[in-house]
Write a protein that holds these residues in place. Structure first.
Motif, PDB file in Angstrom:
ATOM      1  N   UNK A 159       0.832  -1.197   0.000  1.00 34.38           N
ATOM      2  CA  UNK A 159       0.000   0.000   0.000  1.00 34.38           C
ATOM      3  C   UNK A 159       0.867   1.247   0.000  1.00 34.38           C
ATOM      4  N   UNK A 160       0.336   2.290  -0.660  1.00 35.64           N
ATOM      5  CA  UNK A 160       0.994   3.608  -0.628  1.00 35.64           C
ATOM      6  C   UNK A 160       0.018   4.546   0.087  1.00 35.64           C
ATOM      7  N   UNK A 161       0.530   5.341   1.054  1.00 35.21           N
ATOM      8  CA  UNK A 161      -0.376   6.230   1.805  1.00 35.21           C
ATOM      9  C   UNK A 161       0.356   7.489   2.230  1.00 35.21           C
ATOM     10  N   UNK A 162      -0.461   8.514   2.589  1.00 34.75           N
ATOM     11  CA  UNK A 162       0.157   9.759   3.085  1.00 34.75           C
ATOM     12  C   UNK A 162       0.511   9.627   4.561  1.00 34.75           C
ATOM     13  N   UNK A 163      -0.348   8.908   5.290  1.00 30.58           N
ATOM     14  CA  UNK A 163      -0.174   8.776   6.748  1.00 30.58           C
ATOM     15  C   UNK A 163      -0.408   7.331   7.168  1.00 30.58           C
ATOM     16  N   UNK A 164       0.217   6.961   8.278  1.00 30.17           N
ATOM     17  CA  UNK A 164       0.039   5.613   8.824  1.00 30.17           C
ATOM     18  C   UNK A 164      -0.320   5.718  10.305  1.00 30.17           C
ATOM     19  N   UNK A 165      -1.355   4.981  10.702  1.00 31.82           N
ATOM     20  CA  UNK A 165      -1.685   4.871  12.132  1.00 31.82           C
ATOM     21  C   UNK A 165      -1.275   3.482  12.593  1.00 31.82           C
ATOM     22  N   UNK A 166      -0.418   3.438  13.617  1.00 35.63           N
ATOM     23  CA  UNK A 166      -0.002   2.138  14.151  1.00 35.63           C
ATOM     24  C   UNK A 166      -0.785   1.904  15.438  1.00 35.63           C
ATOM     25  N   UNK A 167      -1.864   1.094  15.326  1.00 34.25           N
ATOM     26  CA  UNK A 167      -2.766   0.879  16.460  1.00 34.25           C
ATOM     27  C   UNK A 167      -2.531  -0.505  17.052  1.00 34.25           C
ATOM     28  N   UNK A 168      -1.308  -0.722  17.540  1.00 35.07           N
ATOM     29  CA  UNK A 168      -0.961  -2.030  18.105  1.00 35.07           C
ATOM     30  C   UNK A 168      -0.057  -1.815  19.312  1.00 35.07           C
TER      31      UNK A 168
END
Ligand SMILES: Cc1cc2nc3c(=O)[nH]c(=O)nc-3n(C[C@H](O)[C@H](O)[C@H](O)COP(=O)(O)OP(=O)(O)OC[C@H]3O[C@@H](n4cnc5c(N)ncnc54)[C@H](O)[C@@H]3O)c2cc1C
Length: 456
Positions: free
Chosen positions: A254-263
């Motif tokens: 995946x290509x994205x502007x932002x990443x949320x790491x919810x772990x």
């Protein structure tokens, strides 16, 4: 675009983890019309929340109880039309202090006036000290830095005089922390107290549970995100060297502007970050192992302990069982005892076969409730430390020196990377309520960051 044989997909935000934090962040982003995808390692949503159906009963094998003060969880239950059950408290609770067993109808074990005063004074010390810093950033306060130099055990030994009072806190807190009191920083406990509001709130967080099971809540949350959660996609690497970030799982890119790491932070050490994370953040992750916990649910023909005036509650500071709670479903004839085994006891049981563990716990239950405890219809268990995508529970607790030196990095974004999960919460840390709070906070952070980028 194709990388190797895999087509690269594109979105604005990639959320890693479909636990309560990731699901909440996703629902919030959906409300704001921000395009996103959730990548989840398991074949289900919920993470540390997991329920299944046995003997016509919803069994919660992970998180279960909520406090009357969990306002976000209560709001979610209303939204998804789920119902709360009060934990059964009529009758006597069994306390086992260092092998001495007592039964008591009051919420307190029997003790002398001096012991009661000692416990009351310690409660005041804990509440007062927890208010000496802000829940948003304890490490910024000099007093918090001092409190991070000692363990919970040292704090208690310093302020208490009676051995019964010390055993009382050991019994109550070891279960809440899943750890021995000498393993955990005093600041860690005080931060949890601050984030819950008081010690009393922390120690009564098992007052309510969800009739339909918490699993039903996460299923409903996940169903409100059709086609937006990709299961069995453990993220293996995140490359943020360039303007857009590339997130790779075992099957997708995946290509994205932002990443949320919810772990939980311990699992971040299994992801390859390019460029490597800032040193302090990486070292925090390495110090964030989850303590051991095992949950076993025993189903009986009826709640037989109620017939002899017991409420099914055991608190013990010795033996494998630390806590049992009556979770018999209302209006059904079955009796259900939920058993929590934490810390060293969970580690020792983990090494045994499933049959040996069940036998060990049945023997311990017979010790408290008599021979009827052998007549089980079903026993269901989960060893959370053996779960690849969790590795312990309830949440990460830190030893002395970690929060004051590395805590600042817990939720501080690193470029396009934003952090969520109950470990980053500033209200009800380590609880489901905290996971939801962190999801709301990170979604707002992302919306603001994207707005800011649009303007630049
Ligand atoms: C036995 C037990 C009992 C508990 N009891 C209670 C209770 O009674 N009340 C309460 O309020 N709280 C309780 N808790 C704590 C509660 O479960 C947690 O606070 C909460 O569920 C954490 O949610 P989260 O979203 O922060 O993390 P998680 O639920 O851990 O979610 C993280 C998600 O990330 C996924 N993931 C991990 N690595 C990757 C990867 N590389 N790529 C993609 N996905 C990944 C995981 O599979 C998981 O779904 C309990 C926990 C346990 C284990």
């Amino acid at each position: 675009m194709k990388v190797g044989m895999v087509a690269m997909k594109e979105t604005d935000v990639v959320i890693i983890g479909a636990g309560l934090a990731g699901l909440t962040a996703a629902i919030e982003l959906k409300k704001k019309k921000v395009p996103f995808v959730v990548l989840e390692a398991r074949n289900r949503a919920g993470g540390r929340v997991y329920s299944l159906q046995k003997e016509d009963i919803q069994v919660d094998l992970g998180a279960q109880w909520i406090s009357p003060h969990h306002k976000r969880m209560k709001k979610l239950l209303r939204k998804y039309d789920l119902h709360l059950v009060s934990t059964y408290r009529q009758g006597k609770t069994i306390y086992n202090f260092d092998g001495i067993i007592q039964q008591n109808t009051s919420p307190w074990p029997n003790m002398s006036v001096v012991e009661r005063l000692d416990i009351w004074k310690m409660k005041k010390v804990l509440n007062d000290k927890s208010k000496s810093f802000e829940a948003k950033a304890p490490w910024e306060f000099k007093i918090a830095q001092e409190l991070d130099k000692i363990t919970v055990e040292q704090l208690i030994n310093h302020h208490m005089y009676t051995s019964f009072g010390k055993s009382f806190y050991q019994l109550m807190l070891e279960e809440a922390l899943c750890s021995k009191l000498f393993e955990v920083s005093a600041l860690d406990l005080l931060w949890c107290i601050r984030a819950a509001g008081s010690v009393e709130r922390l120690l009564t967080a098992e007052d309510l549970w969800i009739k339909e099971g918490v699993g039903t809540l996460v299923e409903k949350m996940a169903r409100s995100l059709p086609g937006q959660i990709e299961y069995e996609q453990p993220v293996t690497s995140i490359n943020s060297e360039f303007k857009e970030t590339i997130i790779t799982t075992s099957k997708q890119i995946w290509k994205a502007k932002k990443v949320i790491l919810a772990l939980p932070p311990n699992l971040l050490t299994h992801i390859k970050f390019i460029p490597i994370l800032p040193v302090t953040r990486a070292q925090l992750n390495e110090r964030a192992g989850l303590p051991s916990v095992m949950k076993m649910v025993f189903i009986f023909n009826k709640p037989f302990w109620r017939d002899v005036g017991l409420n099914g509650n055991v608190y013990s500071n010795e033996g494998p069982i630390k806590l049992t709670v009556d979770t018999s479903p209302p209006l059904k004839n079955k009796g259900v005892l939920t058993v929590l085994i934490t810390g060293e006891s969970a580690r020792l049981l983990s090494e045994k076969t499933i049959e040996q563990r069940k036998q060990t716990i049945i023997e311990n239950l017979v010790h408290y409730f008599g021979e009827k405890a052998e007549d089980t219809l079903n026993i269901i268990e989960k060893d959370w430390s053996a779960e690849e995508w969790t590795r312990g529970g309830y949440g990460a607790h830190f030893s002395p020196g970690v929060l004051s030196q590395f805590g600042v990095t817990l939720s501080k974004p690193v470029g396009p990377l934003h952090w969520a999960g109950t470990e980053t919460a500033t209200e009800w840390r380590m609880y489901m309520e905290g996971a939801v709070q962190s999801g709301e906070r990170v979604a707002e952070e992302i919306v603001q960051a994207l707005k800011h980028e649009c303007k630049v």
